[in-house]
Design a protein around this motif. Structure first.
Motif, PDB file in Angstrom:
ATOM      1  N   GLY A   5      72.252  22.421  38.723  1.00 39.26           N
ATOM      2  CA  GLY A   5      72.607  21.150  39.343  1.00 39.26           C
ATOM      3  C   GLY A   5      71.419  20.256  39.588  1.00 39.26           C
ATOM      4  N   SER A   6      70.297  20.560  38.979  1.00 42.16           N
ATOM      5  CA  SER A   6      69.088  19.764  39.193  1.00 42.16           C
ATOM      6  C   SER A   6      69.182  18.428  38.457  1.00 42.16           C
ATOM      7  CB  SER A   6      67.853  20.545  38.731  1.00 42.16           C
ATOM      8  OG  SER A   6      67.922  20.779  37.349  1.00 42.16           O
ATOM      9  N   LEU A   7      68.124  17.661  38.520  1.00 35.87           N
ATOM     10  CA  LEU A   7      68.105  16.345  37.887  1.00 35.87           C
ATOM     11  C   LEU A   7      68.385  16.452  36.394  1.00 35.87           C
ATOM     12  CD1 LEU A   7      64.933  14.824  39.570  1.00 35.87           C
ATOM     13  CD2 LEU A   7      67.302  14.255  40.053  1.00 35.87           C
ATOM     14  N   SER A   8      69.083  15.460  35.883  1.00 33.17           N
ATOM     15  CA  SER A   8      69.438  15.495  34.466  1.00 33.17           C
ATOM     16  C   SER A   8      68.205  15.418  33.571  1.00 33.17           C
ATOM     17  CB  SER A   8      70.396  14.359  34.129  1.00 33.17           C
ATOM     18  OG  SER A   8      69.790  13.112  34.383  1.00 33.17           O
ATOM     19  N   SER A   9      67.116  14.846  34.058  1.00 33.14           N
ATOM     20  CA  SER A   9      65.898  14.780  33.236  1.00 33.14           C
ATOM     21  C   SER A   9      65.357  16.179  32.944  1.00 33.14           C
ATOM     22  CB  SER A   9      64.837  13.934  33.924  1.00 33.14           C
ATOM     23  OG  SER A   9      64.509  14.459  35.186  1.00 33.14           O
ATOM     24  N   ASP A  37      68.154  17.832  30.422  1.00 36.29           N
ATOM     25  CA  ASP A  37      68.283  17.204  29.106  1.00 36.29           C
ATOM     26  C   ASP A  37      67.508  17.944  28.027  1.00 36.29           C
ATOM     27  OD1 ASP A  37      70.028  15.306  29.983  1.00 36.29           O
ATOM     28  OD2 ASP A  37      68.532  13.708  30.159  1.00 36.29           O
ATOM     29  N   VAL A  38      66.346  18.469  28.390  1.00 39.37           N
ATOM     30  CA  VAL A  38      65.543  19.208  27.415  1.00 39.37           C
ATOM     31  C   VAL A  38      66.307  20.438  26.937  1.00 39.37           C
ATOM     32  CG1 VAL A  38      63.393  20.474  27.072  1.00 39.37           C
ATOM     33  CG2 VAL A  38      63.396  18.378  28.436  1.00 39.37           C
ATOM     34  N   LEU A  39      66.900  21.187  27.863  1.00 38.84           N
ATOM     35  CA  LEU A  39      67.668  22.376  27.493  1.00 38.84           C
ATOM     36  C   LEU A  39      68.898  22.023  26.660  1.00 38.84           C
ATOM     37  CD1 LEU A  39      67.564  24.432  30.793  1.00 38.84           C
ATOM     38  CD2 LEU A  39      66.403  24.941  28.663  1.00 38.84           C
ATOM     39  N   ILE A  40      69.563  20.950  27.033  1.00 38.45           N
ATOM     40  CA  ILE A  40      70.766  20.542  26.316  1.00 38.45           C
ATOM     41  C   ILE A  40      70.413  20.142  24.880  1.00 38.45           C
ATOM     42  CG2 ILE A  40      72.574  18.771  26.225  1.00 38.45           C
ATOM     43  CD1 ILE A  40      72.555  18.880  29.339  1.00 38.45           C
ATOM     44  N   LYS A  42      70.333  21.442  19.102  1.00 36.80           N
ATOM     45  CA  LYS A  42      69.537  21.626  17.883  1.00 36.80           C
ATOM     46  C   LYS A  42      69.774  23.013  17.284  1.00 36.80           C
ATOM     47  CE  LYS A  42      65.189  19.959  17.024  1.00 36.80           C
ATOM     48  NZ  LYS A  42      63.763  19.781  17.250  1.00 36.80           N
ATOM     49  N   ILE A  43      69.801  24.030  18.138  1.00 33.85           N
ATOM     50  CA  ILE A  43      70.020  25.403  17.669  1.00 33.85           C
ATOM     51  C   ILE A  43      71.407  25.557  17.058  1.00 33.85           C
ATOM     52  CG2 ILE A  43      70.313  27.786  18.475  1.00 33.85           C
ATOM     53  CD1 ILE A  43      68.011  27.218  20.444  1.00 33.85           C
ATOM     54  N   VAL A  44      72.414  24.952  17.673  1.00 39.47           N
ATOM     55  CA  VAL A  44      73.775  25.045  17.156  1.00 39.47           C
ATOM     56  C   VAL A  44      73.874  24.374  15.787  1.00 39.47           C
ATOM     57  CG1 VAL A  44      76.117  24.223  17.558  1.00 39.47           C
ATOM     58  CG2 VAL A  44      74.879  25.311  19.388  1.00 39.47           C
TER      59      VAL A  44
END
Length: 107
Positions: free
Chosen positions: A9-13, A16-19, A24-26
């Motif tokens: 639930g942390s900041l989207s910034s 976003d890196v993980l997302i 990219k992996i998918v």
């Protein structure tokens, strides 16, 4: 994902890196182009997105809170509204948490 219900639930910034890495992996897994839409790929591979994983684990945690099968250290964090006041409101069964005060925003 380790403790995703805590840091998810942390900041989207931060997320976003993980997302972006997950997308990219998918795409790499199915040999799709770099700009291919990922929702159909996630569905095809039966893989949950980061946001879905976070929501899933939060739901599991809150289920444990409501059924009192969570670790006791969390007892003081969640209080039902009906224990805060005596009014019969429609939100009496919902849970409340104490607001955290930080110096980050000048409070």
């Amino acid at each position: 994902m380790y403790c995703v219900e805590v840091w998810g639930g942390s900041l989207s910034s931060y997320k976003d890196v993980l997302i972006k890495i997950q997308k990219k992996i998918v795409r790499i897994m199915v040999f799709a182009s770099f700009n291919a839409h990922t929702p159909p790929i996630f569905k095809k591979l039966n893989i949950m997105t980061f946001d879905n994983i976070y929501n899933y684990f939060v739901c599991i945690f809150m289920f444990k809170v409501t059924k009192h099968i969570h670790p006791q250290i969390f007892d003081s964090l969640f209080v039902q509204n009906k224990r805060i006041h005596i009014y019969g409101t429609r939100h009496a069964e919902l849970y409340s948490t104490a607001l955290a005060k930080t110096n980050l925003m000048g409070n």
